[in-house]
Design a protein around this motif. Structure first.
Motif, PDB file in Angstrom:
ATOM      1  N   ARG A  58       0.878  -1.182   0.000  1.00  0.00           N
ATOM      2  CA  ARG A  58       0.000   0.000   0.000  1.00  0.00           C
ATOM      3  C   ARG A  58       0.905   1.219   0.000  1.00  0.00           C
ATOM      4  NH1 ARG A  58      -2.886   3.361  -1.307  1.00  0.00           N
ATOM      5  NH2 ARG A  58      -4.891   4.062  -0.443  1.00  0.00           N
ATOM      6  N   THR A  59       0.975   1.909  -1.141  1.00  0.00           N
ATOM      7  CA  THR A  59       1.883   3.040  -1.244  1.00  0.00           C
ATOM      8  C   THR A  59       1.284   4.106  -2.150  1.00  0.00           C
ATOM      9  OG1 THR A  59       4.199   3.669  -1.635  1.00  0.00           O
ATOM     10  CG2 THR A  59       3.191   2.162  -3.236  1.00  0.00           C
ATOM     11  N   THR A  60       2.017   5.189  -2.335  1.00  0.00           N
ATOM     12  CA  THR A  60       1.530   6.319  -3.127  1.00  0.00           C
ATOM     13  C   THR A  60       2.586   6.757  -4.143  1.00  0.00           C
ATOM     14  OG1 THR A  60       2.401   7.996  -1.592  1.00  0.00           O
ATOM     15  CG2 THR A  60       0.177   7.161  -1.165  1.00  0.00           C
ATOM     16  N   VAL A  61       2.111   7.521  -5.122  1.00  0.00           N
ATOM     17  CA  VAL A  61       3.015   8.205  -6.049  1.00  0.00           C
ATOM     18  C   VAL A  61       2.646   9.683  -6.048  1.00  0.00           C
ATOM     19  CG1 VAL A  61       3.487   6.217  -7.520  1.00  0.00           C
ATOM     20  CG2 VAL A  61       1.509   7.668  -8.021  1.00  0.00           C
ATOM     21  N   ASP A  62       3.618  10.521  -6.325  1.00  0.00           N
ATOM     22  CA  ASP A  62       3.413  11.967  -6.380  1.00  0.00           C
ATOM     23  C   ASP A  62       2.909  12.336  -7.772  1.00  0.00           C
ATOM     24  OD1 ASP A  62       3.521  14.711  -6.437  1.00  0.00           O
ATOM     25  OD2 ASP A  62       5.613  14.861  -5.802  1.00  0.00           O
ATOM     26  N   PRO A  63       1.708  12.907  -7.882  1.00  0.00           N
ATOM     27  CA  PRO A  63       1.187  13.230  -9.210  1.00  0.00           C
ATOM     28  C   PRO A  63       2.003  14.275  -9.952  1.00  0.00           C
ATOM     29  CG  PRO A  63      -0.198  14.191  -7.503  1.00  0.00           C
ATOM     30  CD  PRO A  63       0.765  13.280  -6.809  1.00  0.00           C
TER      31      PRO A  63
END
Length: 284
Positions: free
Chosen positions: A207-212
């Motif tokens: 469960r992670t994110t990316v910077d748009p």
């Protein structure tokens, strides 16, 4: 302002797809020589920038609806005012007060995304300005007590669980990576999907994110390699989604890529450089 709110409440809105038919003739101040009020609807969303593919279709639909209406009512035409947010909530927030204060505007088509909708709605609610969005799907938008907010699609409280059912039942995936773009829409639908995956017996392997705003998603790609996921779910919009799937495929990761309606755009396909082939998405 009381008179403006009353006039806005008396707008007759007929929704077919995203078409609005608006009428409003009287002899009050601000009327034309024919005795018809000068009125307009506002179309709000990204018409330039990386996610303009999500904002142009509703803008074009509004243009068509106004053109067809005016052809039938030449003595009392409706104007269309387009506001470009570039999909950035801060831009939307800066536009909100001016739109709400414009007494010609009796209704809004949009905004396109959940984040910009949340940023603008307090001003619109205070002004009594009716809003109809066909794409802002964050569930909390309808839980704020706003009487002028309307949505003509389902929300992510159904879309996220539906994606989880598809991933586990149709794809048979057991270990799923969930990545979002940190936006109001992306994080919410990512969380809802992840929760539903666990309830259905799957493991959220990452469960992670990316910077748009970033173009380098190597950290997320490396984490994916280590997670050994057999499916990848992305919560977010087209531009970061296209960059992510391209870099995933460039790294040799072949797990199915699934997203929400945020990637339901030609920008996702063209921006992926061909890597979007085989990707799936839900649409409420």
């Amino acid at each position: 302002m009381r008179g403006v709110k009353l006039r806005r409440l008396l707008v007759i809105a007929s929704v077919s797809g995203i078409a609005l038919m608006l009428t409003g003739c009287s002899g009050s101040n601000g009327s034309t020589a024919s005795g018809c009020n000068e009125i307009a609807i506002a179309s709000i969303g990204p018409t330039t920038g990386l996610d303009n593919g999500s904002g142009r279709p509703p803008r074009d639909a509004a243009e068509l609806a106004v053109r067809e209406y005016n052809a039938k009512h030449p003595d009392c035409p409706v104007g269309l005012l387009t506001y470009d947010t570039q999909g950035i909530p801060e831009n939307a927030s800066n536009l909100a007060d001016g739109i709400a204060a414009d007494t010609r505007i009796v209704g809004v088509v949009g905004p396109t995304f959940s984040g910009e909708t949340a940023a603008m709605m307090p001003a619109f609610e205070d002004a009594g300005l009716p809003v109809i969005t066909g794409s802002a799907t964050n569930p909390t938008l309808s839980q704020q007590g706003w009487k002028t907010f309307h949505r003509i699609v389902g929300n992510d409280a159904t879309q996220g669980p539906a994606a989880a059912v598809y991933i586990t039942s149709e794809l048979g995936s057991k270990r799923v990576a969930v990545i979002d773009d940190t936006g109001l829409y992306g994080k919410s639908i990512g969380d809802l999907t992840a929760t539903s995956l666990v309830q259905l017996g799957a493991t959220v392997a990452l469960r992670t994110t990316v910077d748009p705003e970033s173009v380098d998603y190597s950290a997320a790609v490396s984490a994916l390699i280590g997670a050994d996921a057999d499916a990848i779910y992305f919560g977010g919009v087209s531009a970061p989604g296209a960059r992510l799937v391209r870099q995933i495929r460039d790294a040799g990761i072949t797990a199915p890529f699934i997203g929400g309606d945020g990637i339901n755009s030609g920008d996702f396909v063209t921006g992926s450089g061909g890597a979007a082939v085989g990707a799936r998405f839900t649409c409420p």
